[in-house]
Design a protein around this motif. Structure first.
Motif, PDB file in Angstrom:
ATOM      1  N   ALA A  10       0.843  -1.196   0.000  1.00  0.00           N
ATOM      2  CA  ALA A  10       0.000   0.000   0.000  1.00  0.00           C
ATOM      3  C   ALA A  10       0.884   1.255   0.000  1.00  0.00           C
ATOM      4  N   HIS A  11       0.253   2.402  -0.115  1.00  0.00           N
ATOM      5  CA  HIS A  11       0.966   3.683  -0.167  1.00  0.00           C
ATOM      6  C   HIS A  11       1.806   3.886   1.089  1.00  0.00           C
ATOM      7  N   SER A  12       3.019   4.373   0.900  1.00  0.00           N
ATOM      8  CA  SER A  12       3.930   4.579   2.032  1.00  0.00           C
ATOM      9  C   SER A  12       4.388   6.027   2.113  1.00  0.00           C
ATOM     10  N   VAL A  13       4.927   6.349   3.260  1.00  0.00           N
ATOM     11  CA  VAL A  13       5.518   7.660   3.498  1.00  0.00           C
ATOM     12  C   VAL A  13       6.946   7.580   2.978  1.00  0.00           C
ATOM     13  N   PRO A  16      14.281   8.002   2.769  1.00  0.00           N
ATOM     14  CA  PRO A  16      15.380   7.432   1.982  1.00  0.00           C
ATOM     15  C   PRO A  16      15.751   6.012   2.409  1.00  0.00           C
ATOM     16  N   ASP A  17      15.345   5.597   3.598  1.00  0.00           N
ATOM     17  CA  ASP A  17      15.629   4.250   4.075  1.00  0.00           C
ATOM     18  C   ASP A  17      14.561   3.295   3.549  1.00  0.00           C
ATOM     19  N   GLU A  18      14.901   2.558   2.509  1.00  0.00           N
ATOM     20  CA  GLU A  18      13.950   1.659   1.858  1.00  0.00           C
ATOM     21  C   GLU A  18      13.374   0.612   2.810  1.00  0.00           C
ATOM     22  N   ARG A  19      14.195   0.093   3.689  1.00  0.00           N
ATOM     23  CA  ARG A  19      13.762  -1.008   4.557  1.00  0.00           C
ATOM     24  C   ARG A  19      12.756  -0.593   5.616  1.00  0.00           C
ATOM     25  N   SER A  20      12.839   0.616   6.107  1.00  0.00           N
ATOM     26  CA  SER A  20      11.959   1.000   7.219  1.00  0.00           C
ATOM     27  C   SER A  20      10.895   2.016   6.832  1.00  0.00           C
ATOM     28  N   ARG A  21      10.651   2.188   5.555  1.00  0.00           N
ATOM     29  CA  ARG A  21       9.618   3.134   5.104  1.00  0.00           C
ATOM     30  C   ARG A  21       8.238   2.610   5.504  1.00  0.00           C
ATOM     31  N   PRO A  22       7.483   3.356   6.329  1.00  0.00           N
ATOM     32  CA  PRO A  22       6.173   2.874   6.799  1.00  0.00           C
ATOM     33  C   PRO A  22       5.039   3.240   5.841  1.00  0.00           C
ATOM     34  N   LEU A  23       3.907   2.602   6.058  1.00  0.00           N
ATOM     35  CA  LEU A  23       2.707   2.976   5.310  1.00  0.00           C
ATOM     36  C   LEU A  23       2.227   4.347   5.754  1.00  0.00           C
ATOM     37  N   SER A  24       1.618   5.054   4.825  1.00  0.00           N
ATOM     38  CA  SER A  24       0.946   6.319   5.137  1.00  0.00           C
ATOM     39  C   SER A  24      -0.392   5.991   5.801  1.00  0.00           C
ATOM     40  N   ARG A 158       3.706   0.514 -14.591  1.00  0.00           N
ATOM     41  CA  ARG A 158       3.200   1.876 -14.407  1.00  0.00           C
ATOM     42  C   ARG A 158       1.725   1.903 -14.031  1.00  0.00           C
ATOM     43  N   GLY A 159       0.970   0.900 -14.464  1.00  0.00           N
ATOM     44  CA  GLY A 159      -0.462   0.836 -14.187  1.00  0.00           C
ATOM     45  C   GLY A 159      -0.823   0.197 -12.851  1.00  0.00           C
ATOM     46  N   LEU A 160       0.161  -0.321 -12.131  1.00  0.00           N
ATOM     47  CA  LEU A 160      -0.132  -0.930 -10.835  1.00  0.00           C
ATOM     48  C   LEU A 160      -0.553   0.133  -9.824  1.00  0.00           C
ATOM     49  N   GLU A 161      -1.473  -0.241  -8.955  1.00  0.00           N
ATOM     50  CA  GLU A 161      -1.906   0.644  -7.874  1.00  0.00           C
ATOM     51  C   GLU A 161      -1.149   0.299  -6.598  1.00  0.00           C
ATOM     52  N   MET A 162      -1.329   1.128  -5.601  1.00  0.00           N
ATOM     53  CA  MET A 162      -0.790   0.886  -4.259  1.00  0.00           C
ATOM     54  C   MET A 162      -1.945   0.855  -3.295  1.00  0.00           C
ATOM     55  N   PRO A 163      -2.341  -0.305  -2.799  1.00  0.00           N
ATOM     56  CA  PRO A 163      -1.840  -1.629  -3.122  1.00  0.00           C
ATOM     57  C   PRO A 163      -2.451  -2.148  -4.415  1.00  0.00           C
TER      58      PRO A 163
END
Length: 185
Positions: A10-13, A16-24, A158-163
């Motif tokens: 799903a959409h994230s915040v 720059p840290d790819e591993r710990s990027r949380p969901l919005s 490009r057409g994929l949604e989040m999620p």
């Protein structure tokens, strides 16, 4: 026969840290919708990229069906580069157009596809369940699907949604049989 539900996070915040990027907040709400949709699918195992946004996307489902989330490094997103990328869209398009090309410190489409497919084949071979959920990311998801059938390229990505969720069917000996999108806004 086995069914794999590939789930783009799903959409994230952005961080720059790819591993710990949380969901919005919107992503967290969509994670509930993912659980609502997949709860009825009789999923027996849940796997995920170790990246936080991917884990958070499937954790409500895991709680509802009483299954642990098994982390699989092979489902992590493709490393685009070891530094900032000037034009993200152009960079990704070039990687799709030239599968052997890699940006400095990054993975080519070929390298990432091999990694993702090894993880997927491993899960298919080792899973006792006939229905498996896999939390992953857009680029690696598109590359794995493209490796299975060949029509899931740059424009598909490009057409994929989040999620987004695709239900993949596999027959005897893990032979790919087809894919169907089951996520709808």
């Amino acid at each position: 026969m086995k069914t794999v539900y590939l789930i783009r996070h799903a959409h994230s915040v952005y961080t720059p840290d790819e591993r710990s990027r949380p969901l919005s907040d919107a992503g967290k709400a969509d994670a509930w919708r993912v659980a609502d949709l997949l709860e009825q699918e009789e999923i027996g195992e849940i796997w995920s990229s170790p990246y936080l946004r991917s884990v958070q996307t499937v954790e409500k489902l895991a709680e509802r069906i009483g299954q642990p989330i098994r982390l699989q490094e092979g489902f992590r997103e493709r490393l685009l580069s070891d530094g900032p990328v000037g034009d993200f869209e152009d960079s990704v398009r070039r990687l799709w157009d030239e599968p052997e090309h890699a940006l400095p410190g990054g993975e080519s489409n070929r390298m990432a596809t091999i990694r993702g497919m090894e993880a997927l084949r491993g899960v298919l071979a080792s899973s006792r369940s006939s229905r498996i959920a896999v939390g992953t990311h857009g680029n690696i998801m598109a590359m794995m699907m493209n490796a299975l059938y060949g029509s899931f390229g740059y424009e598909f990505w490009r057409g994929l949604e989040m999620p987004d969720i695709y239900k993949l069917s596999f027959g005897k000996e893990g032979r790919y049989k087809g894919a169907k999108r089951i996520w709808r806004r």
